[in-house]
Design a protein around this motif. Structure first.
Motif, PDB file in Angstrom:
ATOM      1  N   ILE A 149       4.189   5.934 -28.425  1.00  0.00           N
ATOM      2  CA  ILE A 149       3.147   6.016 -29.662  1.00  0.00           C
ATOM      3  C   ILE A 149       3.692   6.931 -30.801  1.00  0.00           C
ATOM      4  N   TYR A 150       4.075   7.923 -30.335  1.00  0.00           N
ATOM      5  CA  TYR A 150       4.886   9.025 -31.278  1.00  0.00           C
ATOM      6  C   TYR A 150       6.080   8.323 -32.018  1.00  0.00           C
ATOM      7  N   PHE A 151       6.756   7.614 -31.101  1.00  0.00           N
ATOM      8  CA  PHE A 151       8.198   7.071 -31.703  1.00  0.00           C
ATOM      9  C   PHE A 151       7.608   5.923 -32.690  1.00  0.00           C
ATOM     10  N   VAL A 152       6.577   5.052 -32.392  1.00  0.00           N
ATOM     11  CA  VAL A 152       6.177   3.822 -33.230  1.00  0.00           C
ATOM     12  C   VAL A 152       5.810   4.551 -34.468  1.00  0.00           C
ATOM     13  N   ILE A 153       4.966   5.680 -34.543  1.00  0.00           N
ATOM     14  CA  ILE A 153       4.561   6.397 -35.894  1.00  0.00           C
ATOM     15  C   ILE A 153       5.623   6.864 -36.559  1.00  0.00           C
ATOM     16  N   ASP A 154       6.743   7.523 -35.613  1.00  0.00           N
ATOM     17  CA  ASP A 154       7.906   7.955 -36.577  1.00  0.00           C
ATOM     18  C   ASP A 154       8.376   7.033 -37.292  1.00  0.00           C
ATOM     19  N   VAL A 155       8.839   5.785 -36.562  1.00  0.00           N
ATOM     20  CA  VAL A 155       9.507   4.774 -37.254  1.00  0.00           C
ATOM     21  C   VAL A 155       8.687   4.137 -38.316  1.00  0.00           C
ATOM     22  N   LEU A 156       7.279   4.034 -38.150  1.00  0.00           N
ATOM     23  CA  LEU A 156       6.748   3.531 -39.403  1.00  0.00           C
ATOM     24  C   LEU A 156       6.565   4.445 -40.530  1.00  0.00           C
ATOM     25  N   LYS A 157       6.571   5.882 -40.362  1.00  0.00           N
ATOM     26  CA  LYS A 157       6.720   6.629 -41.489  1.00  0.00           C
ATOM     27  C   LYS A 157       8.139   6.561 -42.307  1.00  0.00           C
ATOM     28  N   ASP A 158       8.975   6.286 -41.468  1.00  0.00           N
ATOM     29  CA  ASP A 158      10.525   5.912 -42.139  1.00  0.00           C
ATOM     30  C   ASP A 158      10.458   4.798 -42.822  1.00  0.00           C
ATOM     31  N   MET A 188       4.636   8.650 -21.075  1.00  0.00           N
ATOM     32  CA  MET A 188       5.660   7.619 -21.724  1.00  0.00           C
ATOM     33  C   MET A 188       4.954   6.846 -22.898  1.00  0.00           C
ATOM     34  N   GLY A 189       3.438   6.683 -22.355  1.00  0.00           N
ATOM     35  CA  GLY A 189       2.679   5.800 -23.454  1.00  0.00           C
ATOM     36  C   GLY A 189       2.512   6.940 -24.662  1.00  0.00           C
ATOM     37  N   ILE A 190       2.079   7.918 -24.694  1.00  0.00           N
ATOM     38  CA  ILE A 190       2.088   9.121 -25.596  1.00  0.00           C
ATOM     39  C   ILE A 190       3.450   9.080 -26.731  1.00  0.00           C
ATOM     40  N   ILE A 191       4.816   9.116 -25.712  1.00  0.00           N
ATOM     41  CA  ILE A 191       5.959   9.210 -26.512  1.00  0.00           C
ATOM     42  C   ILE A 191       6.091   8.030 -27.213  1.00  0.00           C
ATOM     43  N   GLU A 251       0.714  -1.208   0.087  1.00  0.00           N
ATOM     44  CA  GLU A 251      -0.023  -0.143  -0.041  1.00  0.00           C
ATOM     45  C   GLU A 251       0.853   1.324   0.049  1.00  0.00           C
ATOM     46  N   THR A 252       0.562   2.094  -0.839  1.00  0.00           N
ATOM     47  CA  THR A 252       1.358   3.467  -0.906  1.00  0.00           C
ATOM     48  C   THR A 252       0.404   4.530  -0.239  1.00  0.00           C
ATOM     49  N   HIS A 253       1.052   5.508   0.792  1.00  0.00           N
ATOM     50  CA  HIS A 253       0.591   6.418   1.164  1.00  0.00           C
ATOM     51  C   HIS A 253       0.892   7.890   0.832  1.00  0.00           C
ATOM     52  N   SER A 254       0.873   8.010  -0.631  1.00  0.00           N
ATOM     53  CA  SER A 254       1.136   9.224  -1.155  1.00  0.00           C
ATOM     54  C   SER A 254       0.446   9.410  -2.225  1.00  0.00           C
ATOM     55  N   SER A 255      -0.910  10.174  -2.204  1.00  0.00           N
ATOM     56  CA  SER A 255      -1.581  10.429  -3.609  1.00  0.00           C
ATOM     57  C   SER A 255      -0.719  10.857  -4.400  1.00  0.00           C
ATOM     58  N   LYS A 256       0.122  11.945  -4.091  1.00  0.00           N
ATOM     59  CA  LYS A 256       0.923  12.785  -4.843  1.00  0.00           C
ATOM     60  C   LYS A 256       1.849  11.761  -5.783  1.00  0.00           C
ATOM     61  N   ASN A 257       2.242  10.634  -5.142  1.00  0.00           N
ATOM     62  CA  ASN A 257       3.023   9.733  -5.953  1.00  0.00           C
ATOM     63  C   ASN A 257       2.231   9.128  -6.945  1.00  0.00           C
ATOM     64  N   PHE A 258       1.038   8.664  -6.504  1.00  0.00           N
ATOM     65  CA  PHE A 258       0.127   8.145  -7.564  1.00  0.00           C
ATOM     66  C   PHE A 258      -0.198   8.911  -8.699  1.00  0.00           C
ATOM     67  N   ALA A 259      -0.375  10.159  -8.439  1.00  0.00           N
ATOM     68  CA  ALA A 259      -0.760  10.963  -9.636  1.00  0.00           C
ATOM     69  C   ALA A 259       0.473  11.151 -10.545  1.00  0.00           C
ATOM     70  N   ILE A 260       1.499  11.485 -10.000  1.00  0.00           N
ATOM     71  CA  ILE A 260       2.620  11.449 -10.729  1.00  0.00           C
ATOM     72  C   ILE A 260       2.869  10.340 -11.488  1.00  0.00           C
ATOM     73  N   SER A 261       2.827   9.254 -10.772  1.00  0.00           N
ATOM     74  CA  SER A 261       3.297   8.058 -11.603  1.00  0.00           C
ATOM     75  C   SER A 261       2.258   7.727 -12.656  1.00  0.00           C
ATOM     76  N   SER A 262       1.098   8.044 -12.519  1.00  0.00           N
ATOM     77  CA  SER A 262       0.082   8.038 -13.519  1.00  0.00           C
ATOM     78  C   SER A 262       0.245   8.865 -14.827  1.00  0.00           C
ATOM     79  N   ILE A 263       0.363  10.229 -14.433  1.00  0.00           N
ATOM     80  CA  ILE A 263       0.873  11.041 -15.382  1.00  0.00           C
ATOM     81  C   ILE A 263       2.088  10.921 -16.218  1.00  0.00           C
ATOM     82  N   THR A 264       3.282  10.318 -15.624  1.00  0.00           N
ATOM     83  CA  THR A 264       4.481   9.843 -16.215  1.00  0.00           C
ATOM     84  C   THR A 264       4.203   8.570 -17.206  1.00  0.00           C
TER      85      THR A 264
END
Length: 194
Positions: A170-179, A165-168, A148-161
């Motif tokens: 996807i961007y990387f995969v699209i860039d490679v596919l274009k090439d 990272m997922g968006i980056i 159990e974690t006791h820091s909602s700030k950590n959960f929010a930061i890890s969720s945003i991270t």
């Protein structure tokens, strides 16, 4: 985009404090009749033993020069009776504990990535604590009570991270596919002629 992510990941500074176990010797909510408990002549109502793992979970060493205010654990509803370092990895780490009343302070001169100290505490009252520090490039210490974690700030930061990272990715995969598509368009088709 990927060099930026790698640069962030490779220089990440992070400390984690995990409660590996809490053994309740005597509980304040379930007292034992006709039992009086005392520590060094002082009566206590509850007694807990904690085993903590304090670790550099980042990718960058942390030196005593980075520490503005050392890591302090405060037991608002408890008193620290004993505090000792039971193990350090590697064994040559300069690591010690100072404690008084309801606080312990963790002091180290250098903590490289994945180096750690195991700490044994005997606490009267509640085993819950708050961790605080002021360390260069660290906004907050990750505190875990087992799973159990006791820091909602950590959960929010890890969720945003994770989202970023997922968006980056996807961007990387699209860039490679274009090439790959551009390379195939520019490559002449060679067919076997008979």
């Amino acid at each position: 985009a990927s060099p930026i992510v790698y640069d962030w990941w490779s220089k990440r500074v992070q400390l984690t404090l995990e409660t590996k176990s809490i053994a309740t010797v005597v509980s304040e909510t379930l007292p034992i009749q006709n039992l009086e408990l005392a520590y060094e002549g002082k009566k206590i109502k509850a007694l807990n033993r904690l085993l903590l793992d304090f670790r550099n979970t980042g990718r960058t060493p942390i030196t005593k020069d980075d520490v503005i205010t050392p890591v302090t654990l405060t037991f608002n509803k408890g008193e620290v009776l004993e505090a000792k370092v039971v193990n350090v990895q590697p064994t040559n780490i300069d690591f010690r504990i100072e404690h008084s009343d309801n606080k312990i302070t963790l002091i180290f001169s250098l903590l490289n990535p994945d180096e750690n100290a195991k700490i044994d505490l005997l606490v009267s009252g509640s085993a819950r604590y708050l961790a605080s520090a002021r360390i260069k490039n660290i906004s907050e210490i990750n505190v875990f009570y087992g799973e159990e974690t006791h820091s909602s700030k950590n959960f929010a930061i890890s969720s945003i991270t994770n989202f970023l990272m997922g968006i980056i990715f996807i961007y990387f995969v699209i860039d490679v596919l274009k090439d790959v598509i551009a390379t195939r368009k520019n490559t002449p088709n060679l067919k076997n002629s008979s």
